[in-house]
Scaffold this active site. Sequence first.
Site, PDB file in Angstrom:
ATOM      1  N   LYS A  50      77.844  60.437  98.387  1.00 24.10           N
ATOM      2  CA  LYS A  50      76.990  61.178  99.492  1.00 24.10           C
ATOM      3  C   LYS A  50      76.831  62.592  99.233  1.00 24.10           C
ATOM      4  CE  LYS A  50      78.299  63.381 104.028  1.00 24.10           C
ATOM      5  NZ  LYS A  50      79.185  63.445 105.088  1.00 24.10           N
ATOM      6  N   LYS A  73      74.260  57.419 100.512  1.00 21.22           N
ATOM      7  CA  LYS A  73      73.951  58.438 101.759  1.00 21.22           C
ATOM      8  C   LYS A  73      73.279  59.953 101.037  1.00 21.22           C
ATOM      9  CE  LYS A  73      75.473  60.828 105.595  1.00 21.22           C
ATOM     10  NZ  LYS A  73      76.480  61.599 106.322  1.00 21.22           N
TER      11      LYS A  73
HETATM   12  C1  PBG Z   1      80.411  64.315 108.486  1.00 19.77           C
HETATM   13  C2  PBG Z   1      79.009  63.373 108.387  1.00 19.77           C
HETATM   14  C3  PBG Z   1      77.892  63.692 108.339  1.00 19.77           C
HETATM   15  C4  PBG Z   1      76.976  62.727 108.394  1.00 19.77           C
HETATM   16  C5  PBG Z   1      77.755  61.742 108.729  1.00 19.77           C
HETATM   17  N1  PBG Z   1      79.077  61.997 108.634  1.00 19.77           N
HETATM   18  C6  PBG Z   1      77.127  65.264 108.221  1.00 19.77           C
HETATM   19  C7  PBG Z   1      77.591  65.977 106.811  1.00 19.77           C
HETATM   20  O1  PBG Z   1      78.078  65.719 106.017  1.00 19.77           O
HETATM   21  O2  PBG Z   1      77.176  67.267 107.015  1.00 19.77           O
HETATM   22  C8  PBG Z   1      75.471  62.920 108.643  1.00 19.77           C
HETATM   23  C9  PBG Z   1      74.797  61.592 109.113  1.00 19.77           C
HETATM   24  C10 PBG Z   1      73.528  62.092 109.484  1.00 19.77           C
HETATM   25  O3  PBG Z   1      72.811  63.041 109.070  1.00 19.77           O
HETATM   26  O4  PBG Z   1      72.816  61.038 110.439  1.00 19.77           O
HETATM   27  N2  PBG Z   1      80.681  64.669 107.205  1.00 19.77           N
END
Ligand code: PBG
Length: 326
Positions: free
Chosen positions: A195, A248
Amino acid sequence: MAFPVTRLRRLRRTEGLRRLVRETRLELSDLVYPLFVMHGQGVRREIPSMPGQRQYSVDTLVEEAREASALGIGAVLLFGLPARKDALGSEAYDDDGIVQRAVRALKSALPGLVVITDICLCEYTDHGHCGVLRDGEVDNDASLELLARAAVSHARAGADVMAPSDMMDGRVAAIRRALDENGLSHVPSMSYAAKYASAFYGPFREAAESAPQFGDRRGYQMDPANWREALREIEEDLREGADIVMVKPALAYLDVIARARARVDAPLAAYNVSGEYALVKAAAERGWVDGKRITLETLTAIKRAGADIIITYHAKEAAQWLREGE
Ligand code: PBG
């Protein structure tokens, strides 16, 4: 044999031929639909930066999930907006928290629907970081216990899959251990393994009201410049017991998806995130691109890169288009 004997256009001439030689097929069963749930009743609050997406209360969430399920979508991913935020993100692991309530309602109304829950603290903490703070920094090991408690609480409520998105080191193992110790060894995890610290999460943070109140997430999410590190994250999560691993965002990271696919045999998920959705919607609204074609092309590309599972806000409309196309 080269041209003129070889003519690759021969197999592109009709839709029947193209269909016959198509290498990648986007299927309904690939899609996971993310949903935001909050307290209250009868809520269907639009998210301005994500046209078509809303914040739901538990009752309207069940209706929305029922519609998605009727379209053939088999899985949803839940994000919760708590009643109150605090330093330790307490509602994340409260058995009566919003996600726990939503899970119980969904599983009783739609027992066959796969309910995945996001495991993170950022929606629940008043500072908006994904773990707890010590001396102004996110304390990795202190966060693990709370994440594990959230997972046990979600799983007890009946959630089918745990999806840790916090990017703390060791969270997959901590969650696995806690689930196993609590008689929940049958509950799988889908880790947000690679991520990235991405600007593509902007609209989500509005939707989940989870923007960090100071600093950013670069101290725990990955540097967008790195792909070898993504493979290390993925391998580490698999060693810690992850059942599904995720990359992601998706679109700017198709190379990472492809390299992950070549390296691991575990099911691979890709998250087509909020900013990717917002860009498509904004351009389509202006008539600058064809929304339907660009969406189906995008989702097909994510699958072609190697994803088995695609988490996307386009899930419902894509399901509709896929059904029409048959
Ligand atoms: C929580 C999380 C996030 C997303 C999914 N889980 C945001 C982040 O890490 O700031 C992003 C999902 C999206 O942008 O559609 N940590």
